[in-house]
Motif scaffolding. Structure first.
Motif, PDB file in Angstrom:
ATOM      1  N   ASP A 248      -4.975 -20.116   1.597  1.00  0.00           N
ATOM      2  CA  ASP A 248      -3.450 -19.665   1.307  1.00  0.00           C
ATOM      3  C   ASP A 248      -3.740 -19.739   0.001  1.00  0.00           C
ATOM      4  OD1 ASP A 248      -0.599 -20.663   0.818  1.00  0.00           O
ATOM      5  OD2 ASP A 248      -0.774 -21.903  -0.873  1.00  0.00           O
TER       6      ASP A 248
ATOM      7  N   GLU B 238      -4.444 -15.999  -0.266  1.00  0.00           N
ATOM      8  CA  GLU B 238      -3.298 -14.762  -0.163  1.00  0.00           C
ATOM      9  C   GLU B 238      -2.488 -14.544  -1.813  1.00  0.00           C
ATOM     10  OE1 GLU B 238      -0.760 -15.025   2.847  1.00  0.00           O
ATOM     11  OE2 GLU B 238      -2.048 -15.111   3.994  1.00  0.00           O
TER      12      GLU B 238
ATOM     13  N   GLN C  21      -3.688  -5.057   5.319  1.00  0.00           N
ATOM     14  CA  GLN C  21      -5.289  -5.388   4.916  1.00  0.00           C
ATOM     15  C   GLN C  21      -4.523  -5.283   3.379  1.00  0.00           C
ATOM     16  OE1 GLN C  21      -8.277  -4.654   4.867  1.00  0.00           O
ATOM     17  NE2 GLN C  21      -8.177  -6.018   3.694  1.00  0.00           N
TER      18      GLN C  21
ATOM     19  N   PRO D 139      -9.018  -8.256  -1.172  1.00  0.00           N
ATOM     20  CA  PRO D 139      -9.347  -6.787  -0.852  1.00  0.00           C
ATOM     21  C   PRO D 139      -8.603  -5.928  -1.630  1.00  0.00           C
ATOM     22  CG  PRO D 139      -8.259  -7.923   0.634  1.00  0.00           C
ATOM     23  CD  PRO D 139      -8.855  -8.660   0.004  1.00  0.00           C
ATOM     24  N   MET D 140      -9.341  -4.909  -2.145  1.00  0.00           N
ATOM     25  CA  MET D 140      -8.242  -3.478  -2.382  1.00  0.00           C
ATOM     26  C   MET D 140      -7.009  -2.661  -1.313  1.00  0.00           C
ATOM     27  SD  MET D 140     -10.404  -2.171  -5.739  1.00  0.00           S
ATOM     28  CE  MET D 140     -12.201  -1.586  -4.668  1.00  0.00           C
ATOM     29  N   HIS D 141      -6.781  -2.459  -1.003  1.00  0.00           N
ATOM     30  CA  HIS D 141      -6.228  -1.350  -0.210  1.00  0.00           C
ATOM     31  C   HIS D 141      -6.465  -0.028  -0.384  1.00  0.00           C
ATOM     32  CE1 HIS D 141      -2.069  -0.335  -2.711  1.00  0.00           C
ATOM     33  NE2 HIS D 141      -2.093  -0.927  -3.121  1.00  0.00           N
ATOM     34  N   PHE D 142      -5.954   0.834   1.043  1.00  0.00           N
ATOM     35  CA  PHE D 142      -6.956   2.252   0.946  1.00  0.00           C
ATOM     36  C   PHE D 142      -6.113   3.019   0.515  1.00  0.00           C
ATOM     37  CE2 PHE D 142      -6.979   6.520   2.561  1.00  0.00           C
ATOM     38  CZ  PHE D 142      -8.233   6.606   2.668  1.00  0.00           C
TER      39      PHE D 142
ATOM     40  N   LEU E 183      -4.947   2.532  -3.067  1.00  0.00           N
ATOM     41  CA  LEU E 183      -5.921   1.929  -4.131  1.00  0.00           C
ATOM     42  C   LEU E 183      -7.789   2.701  -4.681  1.00  0.00           C
ATOM     43  CD1 LEU E 183      -6.209   1.125  -7.450  1.00  0.00           C
ATOM     44  CD2 LEU E 183      -6.763  -1.401  -6.549  1.00  0.00           C
TER      45      LEU E 183
ATOM     46  N   ALA F 266      -4.892 -12.159  -3.448  1.00  0.00           N
ATOM     47  CA  ALA F 266      -4.480 -10.751  -2.992  1.00  0.00           C
ATOM     48  C   ALA F 266      -3.162 -10.637  -4.387  1.00  0.00           C
ATOM     49  CB  ALA F 266      -4.745 -11.027  -1.451  1.00  0.00           C
ATOM     50  N   GLY F 267      -2.752 -11.218  -4.307  1.00  0.00           N
ATOM     51  CA  GLY F 267      -1.700 -10.252  -4.846  1.00  0.00           C
ATOM     52  C   GLY F 267      -0.983 -10.404  -6.283  1.00  0.00           C
ATOM     53  N   ARG F 268      -2.707 -10.840  -6.807  1.00  0.00           N
ATOM     54  CA  ARG F 268      -3.242 -10.042  -8.492  1.00  0.00           C
ATOM     55  C   ARG F 268      -4.328  -9.533  -8.938  1.00  0.00           C
ATOM     56  NH1 ARG F 268      -4.148 -16.545 -10.807  1.00  0.00           N
ATOM     57  NH2 ARG F 268      -2.557 -17.811 -10.183  1.00  0.00           N
ATOM     58  N   ALA F 269      -3.674  -8.383 -10.114  1.00  0.00           N
ATOM     59  CA  ALA F 269      -5.324  -7.838 -10.360  1.00  0.00           C
ATOM     60  C   ALA F 269      -5.553  -8.340 -11.770  1.00  0.00           C
ATOM     61  CB  ALA F 269      -4.377  -6.281 -11.187  1.00  0.00           C
TER      62      ALA F 269
ATOM     63  N   ARG G  63       2.521  -4.335  -5.381  1.00  0.00           N
ATOM     64  CA  ARG G  63       2.587  -6.010  -4.822  1.00  0.00           C
ATOM     65  C   ARG G  63       3.490  -6.750  -5.123  1.00  0.00           C
ATOM     66  NH1 ARG G  63      -2.843  -6.541  -2.483  1.00  0.00           N
ATOM     67  NH2 ARG G  63      -4.542  -5.261  -3.531  1.00  0.00           N
TER      68      ARG G  63
ATOM     69  N   PHE H 223       2.523   1.365  -3.358  1.00  0.00           N
ATOM     70  CA  PHE H 223       1.251   2.349  -3.812  1.00  0.00           C
ATOM     71  C   PHE H 223       1.358   3.922  -4.366  1.00  0.00           C
ATOM     72  CE2 PHE H 223      -2.803   3.185  -5.585  1.00  0.00           C
ATOM     73  CZ  PHE H 223      -3.289   2.441  -6.880  1.00  0.00           C
TER      74      PHE H 223
ATOM     75  N   THR I 171     -10.904   0.087   6.101  1.00  0.00           N
ATOM     76  CA  THR I 171     -10.878  -1.134   5.626  1.00  0.00           C
ATOM     77  C   THR I 171     -12.406  -1.653   5.433  1.00  0.00           C
ATOM     78  OG1 THR I 171      -9.517  -1.698   7.222  1.00  0.00           O
ATOM     79  CG2 THR I 171     -10.909  -4.001   6.094  1.00  0.00           C
TER      80      THR I 171
ATOM     81  N   GLU J 140       0.655  -1.419   0.092  1.00  0.00           N
ATOM     82  CA  GLU J 140       0.478  -0.168  -0.135  1.00  0.00           C
ATOM     83  C   GLU J 140       0.814   1.203   0.261  1.00  0.00           C
ATOM     84  OE1 GLU J 140      -3.057   0.431   3.024  1.00  0.00           O
ATOM     85  OE2 GLU J 140      -2.709   2.586   2.331  1.00  0.00           O
TER      86      GLU J 140
END
Lengths: 201, 470
Positions: free
Chosen positions: B29, B32, A200, B133-136, B138, B35-38, A184, A88, B161, A85
């Motif tokens: 797993d 997780e 998060q 989830p997307m982080h703040f 973004l 979460a690393g992929r768009a 990421r 980013f 969050t 984050e």
């Protein structure tokens, strides 16, 4: 006639301000140093006492933008944010600052790539950016980030910048998706661990 | 892509398996990693991912089949469980990655308990709340791009969050400067165009069927699906639907539709009043009394009939995530992003269906023939028998005097069996509007089944019909 440091600074700032105006109106590649000098009311030759090349002029402007973005990023840092984050948010602040200077950013890219001269303004700019990234990585990991992580960051950063400068998607959403994926990836390497951890993600 | 294998997977899934802790770990797993992929928005990348889903499912099942054939009885069960779990996990993995139309499909399937085995339904159900989830940082950029200011500038408070996530966005709690609590839904970047790419892929994958007699109808149905999914990505449209539903349901004491804050909304960001209540699983975990469950079921039913009969519209997505069970006994209706309004021709078809549900006989035959878009339908053909059986099942609660027991497992199982048989026999031809009508019919029945509702469905329907002069 000798001129004082204050006068030098004033001329330098005037050149930068006029160059920014000209670059905002036209592609920097189509603006000559003669035009810049004329707009700044100095002799063409004098311009080179301050900026040896037009490239140096472009990079100096970009560097100033990025420094403002860094200050904004620091002011906005959010406690508890994960490394991805933070990375980013850093690049997002830079893109926000450069929003009105896409052509300038594009013009600077060739001077910042892996084949560019390692010295001068480009090197300073790169070093400043990577020092900040290393600082961020260090706050999220006990070990310093590996050198290849920083190298990868720089390559991807230039890739994002290049993509963003030409991105025609609504509100630049494709750039945001690309930046999300990129940061990421760098965060995983920067942390030195294969898995994301922390808040998060 | 031939639709038959999809039906085969569904029917070949084993019925009963035990959940295991390592499966939960595997799921964590997977999340997780996801979460690393768009979401990939390139058409060919997405097509590759879609194409490999059947391959992954096939591999998991064939491996399980080989092991089951040569193992002891106990081992056979274990192998089946493993194959089943692997298939579900692979499916979820692909869906989580694509996040778009395929994830929506997963949510739709999760609305049909017993079509899929329990573990798969539970996995799909996690998509309602556990998408990556997307982080703040973004979110901040997305909101800034949409509304011209950051969340900190637009709201007095904004929780970084998400408290809920779905296939195409996530929802954050926030507070306006006047203290009003709001829910802010924010869409994933690029997802609207990604969905369009998925649908273009679907057309390509269906090309081998183009010489079939139902090709044109299949394309019409796909267009209907495309339109519905595209509408779901437009939050401005959702805001309009929500306001319209709110205006027409405000008289119902047991129903709450949240207010929309237009000044804090756009095509990709939607701010609505925050309702506080329990979702279906949380509500059921409190072991609510029959009376309370019936009250909620009646509210949901009446709201549906009210919009259907007076506004000629319905919410095509009655998934459990779109209902909130409030502590004061009222029911919150959320997410009107997938509403559908009937045009004049479709409304005539609906009126005919209504008459058929009341009269049966010739009206029923005519309704079925026209709904299936057939010139003629031999009443003794397997297709006619299958369609009549499905209609009898659908209309049973409308023809039943007094409280109808929606909690009856046999009733729901019968509907699922009829639906499955109809698909197996290749009876997919229908007026395009029924793509979403059926989703709604099955979705509502699945919801009422989960509530174990015993309500006078017919009385509610007739009251609402009479109110609209039908």
């Amino acid at each position: 006639m000798r001129i004082s440091e204050a006068q030098k600074t004033e001329v330098r700032e005037r050149v930068l301000a006029q160059a920014r105006l000209l670059f905002a109106r036209r592609d920097p590649a189509r603006v000559s140093t003669r035009e810049v000098a004329s707009a700044a009311r100095i002799a063409h030759g004098t311009l080179f006492n301050y900026f040896p090349t037009q490239e140096a002029l472009v990079l100096t402007l970009l560097g100033a933008d990025l420094q403002r973005a860094h200050a904004r990023f620091r002011a906005r840092r959010r406690a508890g944010a994960a490394l991805e984050e933070e990375l980013f948010a850093l690049v997002a602040a830079e893109l926000e600052e450069l929003a009105g200077a896409r052509a300038l950013a594009l013009a600077a890219l060739s001077a910042l790539g892996p084949l560019a001269d390692a010295g001068g303004v480009a090197a300073e700019l790169r070093a400043r950016e990577l020092a900040l990234v290393a600082e961020l990585c260090a706050t999220h990991s006990s070990a310093a980030p590996p050198a290849h992580a920083l190298h990868l960051y720089w390559s991807l950063f230039l890739g994002v910048l290049s993509f963003w400068a030409r991105d025609a998607s609504p509100n630049g959403e494709d750039t945001l998706a690309l930046l999300d994926e990129t940061t990421r990836l760098v965060a995983q390497l920067g942390r030195g661990t294969p898995r994301p951890t922390g808040a998060q993600v | 892509m031939n639709p038959e294998p999809v039906t085969s997977w569904i029917t070949s899934f084993p019925a009963e398996l035990d959940a295991r802790d390592e499966h939960a770990l595997a799921l964590a797993d997977l999340h997780e990693r996801l979460a690393g992929r768009a979401p990939p928005s390139g058409r060919f990348v997405r097509m590759w991912a879609l194409s490999t889903l059947p391959a992954k499912l096939f591999a998991a099942y064939s491996l399980g089949w080989v092991r089951a054939r040569f193992g002891s009885v106990e081992e056979r069960e274990r192998a089946r469980a493993e194959a089943h779990w692997q298939a579900a996990l692979y499916a979820l993995g692909t869906m989580g990655y694509l996040r778009g139309a395929v994830t929506k499909a997963g949510q739709v399937l999760a609305s049909y308990p017993d079509v899929l085995p329990r573990q798969v339904v539970e996995l799909f159900a996690t998509l309602h709340s556990e998408a990556p989830p997307m982080h703040f940082a973004l979110l901040r950029e997305l909101v800034r791009g949409e509304l011209g200011a950051s969340p900190e500038e637009l709201f007095a408070e904004f929780e970084p969050t998400a408290f809920a996530a779905a296939s195409i966005g996530q929802v954050h709690r926030a507070r306006l400067s006047d203290g009003t609590a709001v829910a802010v839904k924010i869409q994933y970047p690029g997802i609207a165009r990604a969905i369009r790419a998925d649908l273009a892929n679907a057309r390509l994958l269906l090309l081998p069927l183009r010489l079939g007699r139902d090709w044109e109808n299949l394309m019409e149905q796909l267009t209907e699906i495309s339109r519905g999914l595209e509408h779901e990505t437009d939050y401005l449209r959702e805001a309009l639907w929500t306001e319209r539903a709110r205006a027409h349901l405000i008289e119902l004491d047991d129903v709450v539709v949240p207010r929309v804050f237009a000044g804090r909304s756009s095509a990709r960001v939607l701010s609505t009043e925050l309702l506080r209540g329990a979702h279906l699983d949380e509500f059921l975990a409190t072991k609510p009394a029959q009376e309370l469950r019936d009250r909620h079921a009646a509210a949901i039913t009446r709201a549906g009939f009210r919009l259907w009969s007076s506004q000629r519209m319905f919410n095509t997505d009655p998934g459990p995530g779109n209902f909130l069970f409030l502590a004061d006994g009222r029911t919150g209706l959320l997410d009107f992003g997938s509403c559908r309004e009937f045009d004049a021709q479709e409304w005539e078809l609906m009126r005919l269906g209504l008459r058929a549900s009341r009269e049966g006989g010739e009206a029923q035959r005519e309704s079925i023939r026209r709904s299936a878009q057939l010139e003629r339908l031999d009443p003794d053909s397997p297709q006619a028998r299958a369609l009549h059986a499905t209609c009898e099942w659908l209309w049973a609660p409308l023809r039943h005097q007094g409280p109808f027991d929606f909690g009856d497992d046999d009733y729901l199982a019968q509907g699922v069996r009829l639906f499955g048989e109809s698909l197996r026999q290749g009876h997919t031809r229908q007026a395009p509007v029924f793509v979403y009508c059926l989703r709604q019919f099955f979705g509502v029945r699945a919801l009422l089944w989960a509530l174990g509702a015993r309500i006078d469905f017919r009385a509610i329907a007739e009251e609402e019909y009479a109110r609209a002069g039908l």
